[in-house]
Design a protein around this motif. Sequence first.
Motif, PDB file in Angstrom:
ATOM      1  N   ARG A 243      -2.474  -6.360   6.375  1.00  0.00           N
ATOM      2  CA  ARG A 243      -3.019  -7.721   6.568  1.00  0.00           C
ATOM      3  C   ARG A 243      -1.979  -8.777   6.203  1.00  0.00           C
ATOM      4  NH1 ARG A 243      -8.630  -8.100   6.722  1.00  0.00           N
ATOM      5  NH2 ARG A 243      -8.544 -10.127   5.680  1.00  0.00           N
ATOM      6  N   ASN A 244      -1.911  -9.808   7.065  1.00  0.00           N
ATOM      7  CA  ASN A 244      -1.031 -10.949   6.808  1.00  0.00           C
ATOM      8  C   ASN A 244      -1.867 -12.220   6.892  1.00  0.00           C
ATOM      9  OD1 ASN A 244       0.957 -12.862   6.570  1.00  0.00           O
ATOM     10  ND2 ASN A 244       1.842 -12.504   8.611  1.00  0.00           N
ATOM     11  N   THR A 245      -2.141 -12.826   5.766  1.00  0.00           N
ATOM     12  CA  THR A 245      -2.980 -14.039   5.725  1.00  0.00           C
ATOM     13  C   THR A 245      -2.150 -15.318   5.773  1.00  0.00           C
ATOM     14  OG1 THR A 245      -2.987 -13.988   3.301  1.00  0.00           O
ATOM     15  CG2 THR A 245      -4.785 -12.842   4.448  1.00  0.00           C
ATOM     16  N   LEU A 246      -0.834 -15.158   5.846  1.00  0.00           N
ATOM     17  CA  LEU A 246       0.042 -16.325   5.854  1.00  0.00           C
ATOM     18  C   LEU A 246       0.184 -16.884   7.272  1.00  0.00           C
ATOM     19  CD1 LEU A 246       2.855 -15.027   3.454  1.00  0.00           C
ATOM     20  CD2 LEU A 246       0.829 -16.384   2.887  1.00  0.00           C
ATOM     21  N   ASN A 247       0.791 -18.075   7.335  1.00  0.00           N
ATOM     22  CA  ASN A 247       1.009 -18.730   8.628  1.00  0.00           C
ATOM     23  C   ASN A 247       2.335 -18.335   9.260  1.00  0.00           C
ATOM     24  OD1 ASN A 247      -1.444 -20.207   8.689  1.00  0.00           O
ATOM     25  ND2 ASN A 247      -0.575 -21.681   7.221  1.00  0.00           N
ATOM     26  N   ILE A 248       3.030 -17.403   8.667  1.00  0.00           N
ATOM     27  CA  ILE A 248       4.295 -16.929   9.217  1.00  0.00           C
ATOM     28  C   ILE A 248       4.251 -15.400   9.326  1.00  0.00           C
ATOM     29  CG2 ILE A 248       5.664 -18.861   8.327  1.00  0.00           C
ATOM     30  CD1 ILE A 248       6.500 -17.031   6.007  1.00  0.00           C
ATOM     31  N   GLN A 249       5.110 -14.876  10.167  1.00  0.00           N
ATOM     32  CA  GLN A 249       5.186 -13.417  10.308  1.00  0.00           C
ATOM     33  C   GLN A 249       5.759 -12.808   9.039  1.00  0.00           C
ATOM     34  OE1 GLN A 249       6.692 -11.236  14.012  1.00  0.00           O
ATOM     35  NE2 GLN A 249       8.486 -11.120  12.664  1.00  0.00           N
ATOM     36  N   THR A 250       5.197 -11.671   8.640  1.00  0.00           N
ATOM     37  CA  THR A 250       5.678 -10.988   7.432  1.00  0.00           C
ATOM     38  C   THR A 250       5.862  -9.499   7.717  1.00  0.00           C
ATOM     39  OG1 THR A 250       3.407 -10.663   6.663  1.00  0.00           O
ATOM     40  CG2 THR A 250       4.582 -12.614   5.842  1.00  0.00           C
ATOM     41  N   GLN A 251       6.610  -8.865   6.832  1.00  0.00           N
ATOM     42  CA  GLN A 251       6.838  -7.431   6.946  1.00  0.00           C
ATOM     43  C   GLN A 251       5.936  -6.678   5.965  1.00  0.00           C
ATOM     44  OE1 GLN A 251      10.969  -6.438   6.455  1.00  0.00           O
ATOM     45  NE2 GLN A 251      11.480  -6.904   8.574  1.00  0.00           N
ATOM     46  N   HIS A 252       5.402  -5.586   6.447  1.00  0.00           N
ATOM     47  CA  HIS A 252       4.559  -4.741   5.604  1.00  0.00           C
ATOM     48  C   HIS A 252       4.983  -3.282   5.821  1.00  0.00           C
ATOM     49  CE1 HIS A 252       1.470  -7.867   4.614  1.00  0.00           C
ATOM     50  NE2 HIS A 252       2.029  -8.429   5.692  1.00  0.00           N
ATOM     51  N   SER A 253       4.736  -2.477   4.824  1.00  0.00           N
ATOM     52  CA  SER A 253       5.121  -1.070   4.940  1.00  0.00           C
ATOM     53  C   SER A 253       3.935  -0.161   4.603  1.00  0.00           C
ATOM     54  CB  SER A 253       6.303  -0.749   4.020  1.00  0.00           C
ATOM     55  OG  SER A 253       5.933  -0.903   2.664  1.00  0.00           O
ATOM     56  N   TYR A 254       4.012   1.020   5.105  1.00  0.00           N
ATOM     57  CA  TYR A 254       3.024   2.044   4.744  1.00  0.00           C
ATOM     58  C   TYR A 254       3.756   3.377   4.580  1.00  0.00           C
ATOM     59  CZ  TYR A 254       3.116   3.671   9.619  1.00  0.00           C
ATOM     60  OH  TYR A 254       3.512   4.152  10.832  1.00  0.00           O
ATOM     61  N   PHE A 255       3.158   4.265   3.806  1.00  0.00           N
ATOM     62  CA  PHE A 255       3.788   5.549   3.502  1.00  0.00           C
ATOM     63  C   PHE A 255       3.274   6.611   4.469  1.00  0.00           C
ATOM     64  CE2 PHE A 255       4.337   9.435   0.827  1.00  0.00           C
ATOM     65  CZ  PHE A 255       5.728   9.390   0.751  1.00  0.00           C
ATOM     66  N   GLU A 256       4.196   7.155   5.233  1.00  0.00           N
ATOM     67  CA  GLU A 256       3.840   8.141   6.240  1.00  0.00           C
ATOM     68  C   GLU A 256       4.064   9.549   5.657  1.00  0.00           C
ATOM     69  OE1 GLU A 256       4.606   7.978  10.871  1.00  0.00           O
ATOM     70  OE2 GLU A 256       6.394   8.639   9.805  1.00  0.00           O
ATOM     71  N   ASP A 257       2.962  10.216   5.323  1.00  0.00           N
ATOM     72  CA  ASP A 257       3.088  11.582   4.811  1.00  0.00           C
ATOM     73  C   ASP A 257       2.062  12.489   5.492  1.00  0.00           C
ATOM     74  OD1 ASP A 257       0.668  10.993   3.692  1.00  0.00           O
ATOM     75  OD2 ASP A 257       1.278  11.311   1.620  1.00  0.00           O
ATOM     76  N   PHE A 258       2.150  13.772   5.173  1.00  0.00           N
ATOM     77  CA  PHE A 258       1.312  14.766   5.848  1.00  0.00           C
ATOM     78  C   PHE A 258       0.685  15.723   4.832  1.00  0.00           C
ATOM     79  CE2 PHE A 258       4.649  13.274   8.575  1.00  0.00           C
ATOM     80  CZ  PHE A 258       3.996  12.955   9.760  1.00  0.00           C
ATOM     81  N   GLN A 259       0.444  15.204   3.640  1.00  0.00           N
ATOM     82  CA  GLN A 259      -0.073  16.053   2.569  1.00  0.00           C
ATOM     83  C   GLN A 259      -1.506  16.535   2.819  1.00  0.00           C
ATOM     84  OE1 GLN A 259      -0.050  13.807  -1.033  1.00  0.00           O
ATOM     85  NE2 GLN A 259      -1.506  12.268  -0.307  1.00  0.00           N
ATOM     86  N   GLU A 260      -2.174  15.936   3.792  1.00  0.00           N
ATOM     87  CA  GLU A 260      -3.538  16.386   4.113  1.00  0.00           C
ATOM     88  C   GLU A 260      -3.554  17.670   4.928  1.00  0.00           C
ATOM     89  OE1 GLU A 260      -5.602  12.806   5.832  1.00  0.00           O
ATOM     90  OE2 GLU A 260      -3.637  11.947   5.400  1.00  0.00           O
ATOM     91  N   LEU A 261      -2.394  18.063   5.456  1.00  0.00           N
ATOM     92  CA  LEU A 261      -2.337  19.211   6.358  1.00  0.00           C
ATOM     93  C   LEU A 261      -2.049  20.505   5.609  1.00  0.00           C
ATOM     94  CD1 LEU A 261      -0.260  17.653   9.276  1.00  0.00           C
ATOM     95  CD2 LEU A 261      -2.755  17.851   9.095  1.00  0.00           C
ATOM     96  N   ASN A 262      -2.774  21.548   5.989  1.00  0.00           N
ATOM     97  CA  ASN A 262      -2.551  22.875   5.433  1.00  0.00           C
ATOM     98  C   ASN A 262      -2.409  23.887   6.560  1.00  0.00           C
ATOM     99  OD1 ASN A 262      -2.660  22.360   2.603  1.00  0.00           O
ATOM    100  ND2 ASN A 262      -4.883  22.202   2.739  1.00  0.00           N
ATOM    101  N   ARG A 263      -1.451  24.775   6.437  1.00  0.00           N
ATOM    102  CA  ARG A 263      -1.359  25.921   7.337  1.00  0.00           C
ATOM    103  C   ARG A 263      -2.344  26.984   6.862  1.00  0.00           C
ATOM    104  NH1 ARG A 263       3.071  28.326   6.323  1.00  0.00           N
ATOM    105  NH2 ARG A 263       3.615  27.092   4.496  1.00  0.00           N
ATOM    106  N   LYS A 264      -2.871  27.772   7.774  1.00  0.00           N
ATOM    107  CA  LYS A 264      -3.936  28.722   7.435  1.00  0.00           C
ATOM    108  C   LYS A 264      -3.624  30.113   7.962  1.00  0.00           C
ATOM    109  CE  LYS A 264      -7.297  24.957   7.963  1.00  0.00           C
ATOM    110  NZ  LYS A 264      -6.322  24.020   8.568  1.00  0.00           N
ATOM    111  N   SER A 265      -4.173  31.105   7.270  1.00  0.00           N
ATOM    112  CA  SER A 265      -4.029  32.490   7.700  1.00  0.00           C
ATOM    113  C   SER A 265      -5.256  33.267   7.262  1.00  0.00           C
ATOM    114  CB  SER A 265      -2.766  33.116   7.093  1.00  0.00           C
ATOM    115  OG  SER A 265      -2.698  34.500   7.405  1.00  0.00           O
TER     116      SER A 265
END
Length: 219
Positions: free
Chosen positions: A72-94
């Motif tokens: 979310r950007n509530t300002l009147n100018i463009q801003t940069q935001h980041s998010y953490f891209e991970d895959f810890q929810e994934l499990n391999r199965k056997s």
Amino acid sequence: MKNTFPFRKTSGSILVLFAIFLFSSCKKNNPANLEVIPTAPATYSLLRIDYYLEPGDKVYTTTHKLKSYELRNTLNIQTQHSYFEDFQELNRKSLFSLKDVNGDLAKVMGLSKLTLETPTIVNISTLYTIYTQNEGWTMSTNLQEKPFNYLEPKNQVLRVPAKSSITVDRSIQEYSAIVTFRATIKNDKTGETHAVKGKWNGTLSFSNYDVTLSQKSLK
């Protein structure tokens, strides 16, 4: 007066000695007093395992929705935001299922402790599996899961317009297969071999990672 009982005394002594001898012999030969040397249990090893396709075997996909983010950007100018891209929810199965194998025999052979390889690619057109990876799975009839660690987590940066929000929706596809296997198990002590057949149901790979961005105004 003469002693008239010498024979009886001697006989009594012989009987007493004979009884002591019998008692002593029985005590020595009593199985309860013998030292029992335990026999080491047999160990088993995997000689070979082959995967192939039978009627009803298949490859199937599951789409996993991963963690979403709202920037979310509530300002009147463009801003940069980041998010953490991970895959810890994934499990391999056997998961292995055994066919025509007595449960007690499977336990004695320690199948659930045997480490083996599983397929990563299944070629449906030619009905065989190719490429294996040493994942350290065991031939367990209980579901096994391990974290998927093949995609490096990292920070992603987005520019969010003024008075706007961007929703980041992520998904990935899990490719799995149900295939038939045939394994040869060897008794390390006697050299005797056993054939074990069954099904393997597990993860081949993860692919088709997708990120969808949706923007909306905050005005």
